[in-house]
Enzyme design. Sequence first.
Site, PDB file in Angstrom:
ATOM      1  N   HIS A  37      66.784  -4.076  42.317  1.00 27.09           N
ATOM      2  CA  HIS A  37      66.459  -2.729  41.845  1.00 27.09           C
ATOM      3  C   HIS A  37      65.298  -2.782  40.853  1.00 27.09           C
ATOM      4  CE1 HIS A  37      67.312   0.888  39.225  1.00 27.09           C
ATOM      5  NE2 HIS A  37      67.248   1.427  40.429  1.00 27.09           N
ATOM      6  N   HIS A  52      58.654   4.042  38.044  1.00 24.43           N
ATOM      7  CA  HIS A  52      59.795   4.952  38.121  1.00 24.43           C
ATOM      8  C   HIS A  52      59.537   6.296  37.458  1.00 24.43           C
ATOM      9  CE1 HIS A  52      63.618   6.728  36.730  1.00 24.43           C
ATOM     10  NE2 HIS A  52      64.054   6.336  37.920  1.00 24.43           N
TER      11      HIS A  52
END
Length: 256
Positions: free
Chosen positions: A21, A63
């Site tokens: 991740h 992100h």
Amino acid sequence: MTRTRPLHPYLDRPTPLAFAHRGGAAGGIENTAAAFRRAAELGYRYFETDVHATADGRLVAFHDATLDRVTDARGRIGALSWAEVARARVAGREPLPLLADLLAEFPDARWNVDVKAPPALLPLLDLIRSTDSWDRVCVGSFSEARVARAARLAGPRLATSYGVRGVLGLRLSSLGVPFPVRRGAVCAQVPVEQAGVRVVDRRFVARAHARGLQVHVWTVNEADRMEALLDLGVDGIMTDHLETLRAVFEARGVWR
């Protein structure tokens, strides 16, 4: 052993799948080439990342909508040029990568790409097309409309996961409540729970498998929770803690 026959070549490797991740966010240099290099050295072949488009249309693996949280710079990526964004450093030392450069550096990796904002969608599809990465990229988003648009524009060559609406429909369906969901997704990528409501249980996994879908769960960092999810039959786990997930998989004899 693969639990469900994959609906797309992106998923043609034996399950369960181990996803790094953001390249392994626990290391403090999330979504950087250095993070993904470390993940690759540990043996990971499925990477999760996010994308934003700069003001001049360059696709950055990052992100947040702004640089503020994890870099030494400030500002909204969509309002900055790539030249400005390229000067930022994650944790004060690592540059932000272009997704195109990551695809080139890790040709054997599979990428789960979360499209964080509408301006990033068309550049992403153009990149997948120009690099012939149809089998290497799965496009996801919280926005069902966004992934549905990607699927319409690209057709069945593109792997997509469900957005929030699709996951809701699958969850309600697993509880016996009819709810229409988009056809064409190849996986459901979900948290264990959302707002205190359990999402992933045995019924959810069974319903997904009945539709031919894989279930990938994010973001799981505790060994006992990883074990419990694997016992439920999930097909993939996304983690920030790369060594922990690898150790759990190795103990089960499923690290590949």
